[in-house]
Design an enzyme around this catalytic site. Structure first.
Site, PDB file in Angstrom:
ATOM      1  N   GLN A 105      14.685  -8.340   1.100  1.00  0.00           N
ATOM      2  CA  GLN A 105      14.374  -6.957   0.715  1.00  0.00           C
ATOM      3  C   GLN A 105      12.879  -6.711   0.876  1.00  0.00           C
ATOM      4  O   GLN A 105      12.411  -5.605   0.685  1.00  0.00           O
ATOM      5  CB  GLN A 105      14.751  -6.718  -0.745  1.00  0.00           C
ATOM      6  N   ASP A 108       7.022  -7.544   3.578  1.00  0.00           N
ATOM      7  CA  ASP A 108       5.696  -8.128   3.787  1.00  0.00           C
ATOM      8  C   ASP A 108       5.587  -9.057   4.989  1.00  0.00           C
ATOM      9  O   ASP A 108       4.484  -9.501   5.337  1.00  0.00           O
ATOM     10  CB  ASP A 108       5.231  -8.852   2.508  1.00  0.00           C
ATOM     11  N   HIS A 123      14.923  -3.779   4.209  1.00  0.00           N
ATOM     12  CA  HIS A 123      14.131  -2.599   3.837  1.00  0.00           C
ATOM     13  C   HIS A 123      12.984  -2.330   4.807  1.00  0.00           C
ATOM     14  O   HIS A 123      11.993  -1.698   4.431  1.00  0.00           O
ATOM     15  CB  HIS A 123      13.590  -2.757   2.395  1.00  0.00           C
ATOM     16  N   CYS A 153       2.984  11.200  15.419  1.00  0.00           N
ATOM     17  CA  CYS A 153       3.861  10.721  16.491  1.00  0.00           C
ATOM     18  C   CYS A 153       3.297  11.189  17.834  1.00  0.00           C
ATOM     19  O   CYS A 153       3.068  12.394  18.014  1.00  0.00           O
ATOM     20  CB  CYS A 153       5.262  11.277  16.277  1.00  0.00           C
ATOM     21  N   SER A 195      15.378  -8.598  -8.859  1.00  0.00           N
ATOM     22  CA  SER A 195      15.889  -8.128 -10.150  1.00  0.00           C
ATOM     23  C   SER A 195      17.337  -7.665 -10.034  1.00  0.00           C
ATOM     24  O   SER A 195      17.963  -7.326 -11.024  1.00  0.00           O
ATOM     25  CB  SER A 195      15.008  -6.993 -10.672  1.00  0.00           C
ATOM     26  N   ALA A 237      10.240 -19.640  -7.817  1.00  0.00           N
ATOM     27  CA  ALA A 237      10.796 -20.022  -6.516  1.00  0.00           C
ATOM     28  C   ALA A 237       9.934 -21.083  -5.831  1.00  0.00           C
ATOM     29  O   ALA A 237      10.463 -21.986  -5.181  1.00  0.00           O
ATOM     30  CB  ALA A 237      10.913 -18.781  -5.636  1.00  0.00           C
TER      31      ALA A 237
HETATM   32  P1  NAD Z   1      11.701  -6.440  -8.284  1.00  0.00           P
HETATM   33  O1  NAD Z   1      10.252  -6.134  -8.431  1.00  0.00           O
HETATM   34  O2  NAD Z   1      12.693  -5.490  -8.813  1.00  0.00           O
HETATM   35  O3  NAD Z   1      12.022  -7.834  -8.997  1.00  0.00           O
HETATM   36  C1  NAD Z   1      11.270  -8.989  -8.766  1.00  0.00           C
HETATM   37  C2  NAD Z   1      11.982 -10.145  -9.450  1.00  0.00           C
HETATM   38  O4  NAD Z   1      11.290 -11.318  -9.117  1.00  0.00           O
HETATM   39  C3  NAD Z   1      12.008 -10.034 -10.976  1.00  0.00           C
HETATM   40  O5  NAD Z   1      13.337 -10.213 -11.453  1.00  0.00           O
HETATM   41  C4  NAD Z   1      11.099 -11.172 -11.426  1.00  0.00           C
HETATM   42  O6  NAD Z   1      11.554 -11.771 -12.638  1.00  0.00           O
HETATM   43  C5  NAD Z   1      11.252 -12.138 -10.262  1.00  0.00           C
HETATM   44  N1  NAD Z   1      10.119 -13.054 -10.077  1.00  0.00           N
HETATM   45  C6  NAD Z   1       8.817 -12.859 -10.404  1.00  0.00           C
HETATM   46  N2  NAD Z   1       8.088 -13.944 -10.061  1.00  0.00           N
HETATM   47  C7  NAD Z   1       8.952 -14.829  -9.491  1.00  0.00           C
HETATM   48  C8  NAD Z   1       8.805 -16.141  -8.937  1.00  0.00           C
HETATM   49  N3  NAD Z   1       7.621 -16.754  -8.898  1.00  0.00           N
HETATM   50  N4  NAD Z   1       9.913 -16.752  -8.441  1.00  0.00           N
HETATM   51  C9  NAD Z   1      11.124 -16.146  -8.476  1.00  0.00           C
HETATM   52  N5  NAD Z   1      11.323 -14.915  -9.006  1.00  0.00           N
HETATM   53  C10 NAD Z   1      10.253 -14.263  -9.502  1.00  0.00           C
HETATM   54  O7  NAD Z   1      11.929  -6.731  -6.755  1.00  0.00           O
HETATM   55  P2  NAD Z   1      13.186  -6.520  -5.834  1.00  0.00           P
HETATM   56  O8  NAD Z   1      14.426  -6.970  -6.537  1.00  0.00           O
HETATM   57  O9  NAD Z   1      12.805  -7.124  -4.545  1.00  0.00           O
HETATM   58  O10 NAD Z   1      13.362  -4.922  -5.633  1.00  0.00           O
HETATM   59  C11 NAD Z   1      12.328  -3.996  -5.543  1.00  0.00           C
HETATM   60  C12 NAD Z   1      12.049  -3.377  -4.173  1.00  0.00           C
HETATM   61  O11 NAD Z   1      10.660  -3.480  -4.011  1.00  0.00           O
HETATM   62  C13 NAD Z   1      12.629  -4.025  -2.964  1.00  0.00           C
HETATM   63  O12 NAD Z   1      13.308  -3.038  -2.293  1.00  0.00           O
HETATM   64  C14 NAD Z   1      11.440  -4.441  -2.081  1.00  0.00           C
HETATM   65  O13 NAD Z   1      11.589  -3.905  -0.768  1.00  0.00           O
HETATM   66  C15 NAD Z   1      10.268  -3.753  -2.678  1.00  0.00           C
HETATM   67  N6  NAD Z   1       9.023  -4.555  -2.740  1.00  0.00           N
HETATM   68  C16 NAD Z   1       8.707  -5.470  -1.774  1.00  0.00           C
HETATM   69  C17 NAD Z   1       7.540  -6.227  -1.884  1.00  0.00           C
HETATM   70  C18 NAD Z   1       7.214  -7.238  -0.815  1.00  0.00           C
HETATM   71  O14 NAD Z   1       7.577  -7.040   0.351  1.00  0.00           O
HETATM   72  N7  NAD Z   1       6.545  -8.338  -1.168  1.00  0.00           N
HETATM   73  C19 NAD Z   1       6.699  -6.065  -2.979  1.00  0.00           C
HETATM   74  C20 NAD Z   1       7.043  -5.116  -3.942  1.00  0.00           C
HETATM   75  C21 NAD Z   1       8.211  -4.376  -3.812  1.00  0.00           C
END
Ligand code: NAD
Length: 252
Positions: A105, A108, A123, A153, A195, A237
């Protein structure tokens, strides 16, 4: 228990037998690379904004400059980040397990920078830009992030937008189809750092369960799925995935 106290013996056995793994990652897997999740407190200038209200087509229509400034800040932030041991551990699984699929999802690109290939980007990608006009949707190259100009564009002249899927928008059909196939055909499904509230990604674990996969969640915090999965590993993780890889390696 296995030699790693955090990992049950039954999971170690399932890992050694695993022939087909499907992994779904969320923003938590990049947290240890220093990329904030949406649910973390936002930083600096962005602290007063709710990301879920910036990542929408309505927000872009209302104030494209604000939304572009946020995405440019996020691009800079991610460009400075590096893949962490969790991203790298997944490349090890891909090399060892006969059938391996990675659905993310995240926008990055850190999985690809770690060396993962064929990543199903549910996404989109933060570093892509495309035309906002649905009738055009052309990919726009060479966007200059160092100016405050709003990119347009080159074909139709409409505003260009980040190439991500915003809240309320449809998942790219090819990503959805590939993800459904991967979730339906795995014998083990790992849900990592999500989440599990953003749909339809949150439904993929159900697809895997219905097809008989062993389900595993890795997250330091409980989610809606925690009590439904076969194994809930409460932790980071970046620590747990390398431990799982080393258990899997013992089976080869
Ligand atoms: P979320 O923010 O809803 O949830 C993140 C989850 O990661 C939480 O449940 C948290 O407890 C857990 N978490 C935090 N640190 C962790 C670790 N070290 N190891 C394992 N788990 C850990 O994120 P989501 O479920 O991906 O959904 C939100 C949306 O936000 C997605 O659609 C995504 O595209 C977008 N998003 C992406 C990025 C990225 O690309 N890095 C950053 C922010 C949001």
């Amino acid at each position: 228990m296995s030699s790693n106290p955090a990992i049950p013996e039954a999971l170690a056995g399932a890992l050694r037998d695993c022939q087909s793994m499907c992994v779904l990652t969320g923003s938590g897997i990049s947290a240890e690379s220093g990329v904030p999740t949406f649910r973390d407190a936002q930083e600096g200038l962005w602290a007063e904004y709710d990301p879920q209200e910036l990542a929408t087509p309505e927000a872009f229509l209302r104030d494209p400059e604000l939304v572009w400034n946020w995405y440019r800040w996020r691009r800079r932030r991610v460009a400075e980040a590096k893949p962490n041991p969790a991203h790298l551990a997944l490349t090890e699984f891909a090399a060892r397990i006969p059938a391996f699929s990675l659905i993310t999802q995240n926008v990055d690109g850190l999985h690809q920078r770690a060396g993962s290939s064929n990543v199903i980007e549910f996404h989109g990608n933060l570093f892509q830009t495309r035309c906002f006009a649905e009738s055009c949707s052309l990919n726009v190259d060479n966007v200059d992030d160092d100016t405050s100009n709003l990119p347009r564009c080159p074909s139709c002249g409409s505003l260009a937008r980040p190439g991500v899927v915003w809240f309320g928008e449809a998942i790219p059909p090819s990503a959805l189809e590939s993800a459904m196939i991967a979730a339906s055909n795995c014998d083990m499904f790992l849900s990592i750092g999500t989440s599990s509230v953003v749909w339809p990604a949150a439904g993929l674990i159900d697809v895997a369960m219905r097809h008989g996969a062993v389900t595993v969640e890795i997250n330091p915090n409980p989610t809606m799925e925690s009590c439904r999965v076969a194994f809930q590993l409460a932790g980071k993780a970046g620590q747990l995935l390398p431990a799982l890889v080393s258990l899997n390696a013992k089976g080869f």
